[in-house]
Design a protein around this motif. Structure first.
Motif, PDB file in Angstrom:
ATOM      1  N   UNK A 559       2.547   9.267   7.343  1.00 35.92           N
ATOM      2  CA  UNK A 559       2.518   8.610   6.033  1.00 35.92           C
ATOM      3  C   UNK A 559       2.169   7.130   6.112  1.00 35.92           C
ATOM      4  N   UNK A 560       2.664   6.444   7.136  1.00 34.20           N
ATOM      5  CA  UNK A 560       2.356   5.022   7.326  1.00 34.20           C
ATOM      6  C   UNK A 560       1.923   4.818   8.775  1.00 34.20           C
ATOM      7  N   UNK A 561       0.791   4.149   8.960  1.00 36.90           N
ATOM      8  CA  UNK A 561       0.269   3.964  10.307  1.00 36.90           C
ATOM      9  C   UNK A 561       0.922   2.827  11.058  1.00 36.90           C
ATOM     10  N   UNK A 562       0.865   1.629  10.464  1.00 33.71           N
ATOM     11  CA  UNK A 562       1.395   0.439  11.123  1.00 33.71           C
ATOM     12  C   UNK A 562       2.158  -0.396  10.100  1.00 33.71           C
ATOM     13  N   UNK A 563       3.416  -0.675  10.408  1.00 35.49           N
ATOM     14  CA  UNK A 563       4.245  -1.555   9.574  1.00 35.49           C
ATOM     15  C   UNK A 563       4.451  -2.865  10.318  1.00 35.49           C
ATOM     16  N   UNK A 564       4.265  -3.960   9.597  1.00 32.47           N
ATOM     17  CA  UNK A 564       4.598  -5.263  10.165  1.00 32.47           C
ATOM     18  C   UNK A 564       5.194  -6.124   9.058  1.00 32.47           C
ATOM     19  N   UNK A 565       6.338  -6.749   9.356  1.00 29.87           N
ATOM     20  CA  UNK A 565       6.944  -7.629   8.364  1.00 29.87           C
ATOM     21  C   UNK A 565       7.302  -8.965   9.004  1.00 29.87           C
ATOM     22  N   UNK A 566       7.724  -9.879   8.174  1.00 26.08           N
ATOM     23  CA  UNK A 566       8.066 -11.233   8.618  1.00 26.08           C
ATOM     24  C   UNK A 566       9.521 -11.526   8.301  1.00 26.08           C
ATOM     25  N   UNK A 632       0.005   4.615   3.485  1.00 17.39           N
ATOM     26  CA  UNK A 632      -0.486   3.276   3.804  1.00 17.39           C
ATOM     27  C   UNK A 632      -0.953   3.239   5.250  1.00 17.39           C
ATOM     28  N   UNK A 633      -2.166   2.785   5.439  1.00 14.66           N
ATOM     29  CA  UNK A 633      -2.621   2.566   6.814  1.00 14.66           C
ATOM     30  C   UNK A 633      -1.827   1.411   7.415  1.00 14.66           C
ATOM     31  N   UNK A 634      -1.751   0.320   6.671  1.00 12.36           N
ATOM     32  CA  UNK A 634      -0.990  -0.844   7.117  1.00 12.36           C
ATOM     33  C   UNK A 634      -0.002  -1.248   6.029  1.00 12.36           C
ATOM     34  N   UNK A 635       1.251  -1.284   6.374  1.00 14.90           N
ATOM     35  CA  UNK A 635       2.300  -1.742   5.468  1.00 14.90           C
ATOM     36  C   UNK A 635       2.689  -3.149   5.901  1.00 14.90           C
ATOM     37  N   UNK A 636       2.093  -4.152   5.228  1.00 20.86           N
ATOM     38  CA  UNK A 636       2.347  -5.550   5.560  1.00 20.86           C
ATOM     39  C   UNK A 636       3.094  -6.203   4.398  1.00 20.86           C
ATOM     40  N   UNK A 637       4.151  -6.964   4.702  1.00 18.45           N
ATOM     41  CA  UNK A 637       4.814  -7.669   3.608  1.00 18.45           C
ATOM     42  C   UNK A 637       4.008  -8.904   3.212  1.00 18.45           C
ATOM     43  N   UNK A 638       4.473  -9.571   2.141  1.00 24.40           N
ATOM     44  CA  UNK A 638       3.702 -10.679   1.590  1.00 24.40           C
ATOM     45  C   UNK A 638       3.463 -11.805   2.570  1.00 24.40           C
ATOM     46  N   UNK A 639       4.452 -12.141   3.377  1.00 22.68           N
ATOM     47  CA  UNK A 639       4.280 -13.229   4.337  1.00 22.68           C
ATOM     48  C   UNK A 639       3.309 -12.862   5.444  1.00 22.68           C
ATOM     49  N   UNK A 640       3.325 -11.608   5.872  1.00 18.64           N
ATOM     50  CA  UNK A 640       2.358 -11.174   6.879  1.00 18.64           C
ATOM     51  C   UNK A 640       0.944 -11.282   6.322  1.00 18.64           C
ATOM     52  N   UNK A 641       0.766 -10.857   5.087  1.00 20.76           N
ATOM     53  CA  UNK A 641      -0.570 -10.930   4.481  1.00 20.76           C
ATOM     54  C   UNK A 641      -1.088 -12.363   4.442  1.00 20.76           C
ATOM     55  N   UNK A 664      -4.894  10.516   1.059  1.00 21.43           N
ATOM     56  CA  UNK A 664      -5.499   9.888   2.232  1.00 21.43           C
ATOM     57  C   UNK A 664      -5.656   8.402   1.912  1.00 21.43           C
ATOM     58  N   UNK A 665      -5.002   7.543   2.691  1.00 22.81           N
ATOM     59  CA  UNK A 665      -5.026   6.112   2.434  1.00 22.81           C
ATOM     60  C   UNK A 665      -6.243   5.461   3.084  1.00 22.81           C
ATOM     61  N   UNK A 666      -6.593   4.308   2.562  1.00 23.79           N
ATOM     62  CA  UNK A 666      -7.638   3.493   3.167  1.00 23.79           C
ATOM     63  C   UNK A 666      -7.049   2.136   3.537  1.00 23.79           C
ATOM     64  N   UNK A 667      -7.844   1.358   4.237  1.00 21.98           N
ATOM     65  CA  UNK A 667      -7.422   0.004   4.608  1.00 21.98           C
ATOM     66  C   UNK A 667      -8.308  -1.006   3.885  1.00 21.98           C
ATOM     67  N   UNK A 668      -8.463  -0.772   2.605  1.00 21.70           N
ATOM     68  CA  UNK A 668      -9.333  -1.635   1.812  1.00 21.70           C
ATOM     69  C   UNK A 668      -8.844  -3.078   1.843  1.00 21.70           C
ATOM     70  N   UNK A 669      -9.762  -3.977   2.116  1.00 25.69           N
ATOM     71  CA  UNK A 669      -9.458  -5.398   2.040  1.00 25.69           C
ATOM     72  C   UNK A 669      -8.783  -5.986   3.258  1.00 25.69           C
TER      73      UNK A 669
END
Length: 724
Positions: A559-566, A632-641, A664-669
Motif C-alpha cells: 500500500x505504501x512504498x516509502x515513508x519518511x517523516x521529520x 502512496x509511492x512516497x508518504x512524505x510529511x510536510x517538512x520532508x517535502x 495504483x499510485x503514482x509519484x507525480x511531482x
C-alpha cells in the motif's frame, strides 16, 4: 604403535577413558557405571563432561587433543542445566564436540513425561459444575501429587511468561483455558471501547492514591465474566493501550450491574491511554477453569496439584510432556571451541541455551523447541548458530551480542541458515526471531515466519543482515516492523541487503501501521539495499532519521512504498532529557563520537549538532522500483517535502503493470521518480515467475531497459540453503 601408547597411558593414569582416539560414547539406555566406551557408554552428557575433565587433569587426554562425544538416540532427562565452563573448552586445532549419532534423535528433555492413562474422568462434583456442560464428559484430570515441591501461583501482572509449568502434547504447546477461544471470531480477542479509569496519575484528584499510577478499569458489555470465579484468579492478556505492548494482569473485581472490570495492577501506559491505531482495545482471559471447553486447552489447579485437559484428537496415543525445568538446558560460561551438533532440546520452562563470554562455539543442526523463554542467547565473539530449527518458543528465537562498540571492533558472530518460526508465544511483542546487538554480527540466509511481532530487531554497529526470508510476522500487532530498530543516532553502519520480506499482517484500510523495514524515532546510518518487499505494508519507513541510503530495492503490491517523516523537527521528545530513552546526543557522547574511530567512520554524526540535527538529511533514494503500489509511492510529511531539494533522489521507477485506473499510485511531482504505464496502458514488469514469487527480473525485462543500472537481486540465494 599409537594404539598401544594410548592404551598404556590410560592404564597408567587409572582413568575410565577406554577409547584411545578420545572418542566417548553416551547412550540413553546405558547401565550405571559406564566407562564411555562404545560397549559401556555413559548415561548422560554430564558424565561425559566430568570424565573429560578428570582425564585431562590426570593427563590421560592431553589438553591439545580433540574430543568427540557421540550421543546415541533417546531421551536424556535434565533436572538441572548442563553446564560447560572454561575448563571444558577446546582449542582451534583440538575442539570438543558433542555430536548426536543420528541428527535430531538425541533429545535433552526438561519435562515430566505423562501417559494418557494417567488422566481420568473428572469426578469432583464441584469441579464438574464449574465446567461448561458440553465439556463435562470430555475433560480429563491427572493427579500430580507426586510432583516434588509446589506449583507457584501467577503474579498479579507479568509480561507474558507466567510461572511454570506448561503442557505440550505431541510436541505442540497446549492453550491455557481461555476466552474467547483461539479460533473464535476476531482472532480470539474480546474488544472494549469504554474506559472508566485509565489508571494514569490524576494530579488534581482528591484521593491521594489516584495521583500516582493505579489499577485501571473499563466497561465490558459482554456478560461473560459473570460466569468466572474471580476470587480463584482470572488473568487478562491485553493490548491495553498500544498494539506493541502486551501485558497480563489479574482481574481484581467484576461488577455485574455496571459491567465494570477492575484490574489488580496498573498498566504503565494506562488503559486506553491513546495510541496510533485502532481506538478499540482488546484482551482475552486466561487460566479460567470455567473456560476449559475446547480441544487442547488445559488448566492446573496449583494448590491441589491436579492437571485438567480437554483432550485433543488422538489423545490416547499421544506423547504428553509437562515442561518444568526452570533453568537453561545448556549453559556455557567462558567456553571456547566447543561444538554442539545434531541435538534436540525440548520441554523446559526457561531458555534452551545461554552462552556468556563464549568464543568459537558452534551450534549446528540442532532442534530447539517448546521452551517457555528463548531459544539461543549468545554473548561473545566468533560463535556460530548454523542450520538449526527453532520453534514453539515463549519469547525470542536467537539473540546475539558481542564486539566492542567503542572501538568498533566486530564480534563476527554468525547466525546462518536457521529456520525460526512460531515464537513469541507468551510475550507477544519485541521478542523477535533474531535479536542483534553489539558490533559486527552477521545474520544470513535465515527463514523467519509466523509470529505476532518482529522478525529481526537490531541495534549497535556494523551488522550485516542479508539474504533472509521473512513472512507472516507482525500478525497481531501494530506500529511495528518485520525488521526494526530505533531511537539512536549511534546505531550505524548496519547493512540490510537482499532480504525478501513478504505477506506481513497487521493494519487496516485506515491505519497502515505494519512496516517491512522500520527505522524508528530518528534512527540513523543504516543501508537498505537490494531488498524485495511484497505485500509488506509500508515497505520502508524512515522515522525522522538521517544517513539512511535506500538503494536498488524492489517494492511490489504494497500500500505504501516509502515513508519518511521529520518527527525530530516537531516532536517534543527529541533529544529531551525529560524523556530518557530519547537523549540522542547523550547516547552519542558515551562513545566519544566526535573523535576517532567514530569521527572517521561516521563523519556526518561527528558534526551533527552543527548540521541541522533535527532534520532528516542525507537519505539518498536511488534505483528503487515500485510496482503496483496501491495508496502512496512516497508518504512524505510536510517538512520532508520542504527539504526534498536537499535530498539525493534519482533513477526511481513507478510501474503500473495492469493499466488499472484505480488502486495504483503514482509519484507525480516527486523529483527523481519516473512513472511507467498508466490508465489503460499496462507496463509488463518482466519478472521470472511472479505467481511463484520469483521476482528476479529477466534480462529482456522492460524495467531493465528503462533502468539498466538496476542491480540483480539474487532471489535464488535468499532464505534457507543446503548445508554442505
Amino acid at each position: 604403535m599409537r594404539t598401544t601408547a594410548c592404551l598404556l597411558l590410560a592404564l597408567l593414569t587409572m582413568t575410565n577413558i577406554a577409547h584411545c582416539d578420545w572418542n566417548l560414547h553416551v547412550a540413553a539406555d546405558a547401565s550405571a557405571g559406564g566407562k564411555g566406551s562404545q560397549k559401556q557408554p555413559f548415561r548422560s552428557l554430564t558424565e561425559a563432561r566430568d570424565a573429560i575433565r578428570a582425564a585431562r587433569d590426570s593427563g590421560a587426554i592431553p589438553t591439545d587433543s580433540p574430543v568427540v562425544v557421540h550421543i546415541g538416540a533417546g531421551t536424556y532427562p535434565l533436572d538441572q542445566s548442563f553446564e560447560l565452563t572454561k575448563a571444558d573448552s577446546g582449542t582451534a586445532e583440538s575442539p570438543v564436540v558433542y555430536r548426536a549419532v543420528q541428527s535430531g534423535a538425541a533429545q535433552l528433555h526438561g519435562g515430566i513425561q505423562l501417559k494418557p492413562g494417567d488422566f481420568r474422568s473428572v469426578t469432583d462434583g464441584e469441579m464438574v459444575k464449574r465446567l461448561d456442560p458440553s465439556a463435562r464428559e470430555l475433560v480429563r484430570v491427572c493427579d500430580l501429587k507426586n510432583f516434588p515441591g509446589e506449583f507457584q501461583a501467577f503474579s498479579d501482572a507479568f509480561r507474558g511468561v507466567s510461572t511454570g509449568p506448561w503442557l505440550y502434547i505431541n510436541g505442540q504447546p497446549m492453550e491455557l483455558a481461555r476466552w474467547p477461544n483461539k479460533d473464535a471470531a476476531n482472532g480470539g480477542w474480546a474488544g472494549f471501547s469504554k474506559v472508566i479509569d485509565t489508571g494514569l496519575p490524576q494530579p488534581d484528584a482528591k484521593n491521594e492514591s489516584l495521583r500516582k499510577p493505579h489499577p485501571g478499569s473499563f466497561q465490558f458489555e459482554n456478560t461473560r465474566p459473570s460466569k468466572w470465579n474471580i476470587d480463584q484468579g482470572v488473568w487478562l492478556r491485553g493490548y491495553w493501550t498500544h498494539d506493541w505492548f502486551d501485558e497480563v494482569i489479574r482481574v481484581a473485581s467484576y461488577d455485574h450491574s455496571t459491567k465494570a472490570i477492575r484490574l489488580a495492577k496498573p498498566h504503565n501506559y494506562g488503559i486506553m491511554g491513546g495510541t496510533w491505531g485502532k481506538a478499540e482495545r482488546r484482551f482475552h482471559a486466561i487460566n479460567v477453569f470455567e473456560e476449559l471447553d475446547a480441544p487442547g486447552e488445559w488448566y492446573l489447579d496449583r494448590s491441589q496439584k491436579k492437571l485438567y485437559v480437554y483432550p485433543p484428537a488422538d489423545f490416547q496415543s499421544a506423547n504428553i510432556d509437562l515442561a518444568v525445568l526452570a533453568s537453561p538446558m545448556v549453559k556455557m560460561s567462558d567456553t571456547q571451541y566447543v561444538t554442539l551438533e545434531g541435538l534436540t532440546l525440548q520441554f523446559s520452562f526457561s531458555d534452551a541455551m545461554v552462552l556468556r563470554n563464549a568464543e568459537h562455539v558452534t551450534i549446528k543442526n540442532c532442534t530447539v523447541a517448546n521452551h517457555a523463554r528463548s531459544g539461543i542467547s549468545i554473548v561473545g565473539s566468533h560463535n556460530e548458530v548454523r542450520s538449526c530449527h527453532l520453534h514453539n518458543l515463549g519469547t525470542s528465537g536467537i539473540s546475539v551480542n558481542g564486539g566492542d562498540r567503542r572501538t568498533l571492533t566486530p564480534a563476527n558472530n554468525r547466525i546462518v541458515n536457521n529456520h525460526i518460526h512460531d515464537y513469541a508465544k507468551f510475550i507477544r511483542t519485541y521478542q523477535p526471531g533474531v535479536s542483534v546487538q553489539g558490533c559486527g554480527q552477521i545474520v544470513r540466509n535465515n527463514l523467519i515466519h509466523d509470529a505476532p511481532h518482529n522478525a529481526v530487531t537490531y541495534g549497535g554497529n556494523e551488522h550485516l543482515i542479508e539474504r533472509n526470508e521473512v513472512h507472516h510476522v507482525v500478525m497481531e500487532t501494530g506500529d511495528s516492523g518485520a525488521f526494526y530498530t530505533g531511537r539512536d543516532w549511534t546505531s550505524r553502519g548496519n547493512v540490510l541487503r537482499h532480504n525478501y520480506i513478504h505477506d506481513l499482517g497487521g493494519g487496516d484500510d485506515k491505519h497502515i501501521n505494519t512496516m517491512g523495514i522500520y527505522l524508528d524515532d530518528c534512527d540513523c546510518g543504516d543501508t537498505i539495499e537490494g531488498n524485495v518487499f511484497y505485500r509488506a505494508g509500508r515497505a520502508i519507513m524512515i522515522g525522522g532519521g538521517r544517513d539512511n541510503p535506500v538503494i536498488n530495492n524492489l517494492i511490489i503490491d504494497c500500500p505504501i512504498g516509502l515513508h519518511m517523516d521529520a518527527r525530530g523537527m516537531t516532536w517534543k521528545q527529541w533529544n529531551n532529557p525529560d524523556y530518557p530513552s530519547w537523549r540522542l546526543e547523550a547516547k552519542a557522547e558515551k562513545f566519544d563520537y566526535q573523535h576517532p574511530p567514530w569521527s572517521n567512520r561516521y563523519p556526518h554524526l561527528a558534526k551533527i549538532m552543527q548540521d541541522s540535527p533535527r532534520e532528516p538529511l542525507y537519505n539518498p533514494i536511488r534505483r528503487n522500483i515500485f510496482v503496483d503500489v496501491s495508496k502512496q509511492v512516497c508518504s512524505f510529511d510536510g517538512n520532508v517535502k520542504k527539504l526534498l531539494d536537499q535530498f539525493e533522489i534519482s533513477d526511481n521507477l513507478v510501474v503500473n503493470t495492469t493499466g488499472a485506473s484505480e488502486g495504483i499510485a503514482t509519484a507525480a511531482g516527486i523529483q527523481g521518480f519516473t512513472n511507467l504505464g498508466g490508465v489503460g496502458i499496462p507496463f509488463p514488469a518482466g519478472f521470472k515467475n511472479a505467481t511463484r514469487q520469483d521476482f528476479q527480473l529477466q534480462s529482456d525485462s522492460n524495467i531493465l531497459k528503462e533502468l539498466p543500472t538496476f542491480e540483480r537481486i539474487p532471489m535464488d540465494q535468499i532464505g534457507l540453503q543446503p548445508d554442505h
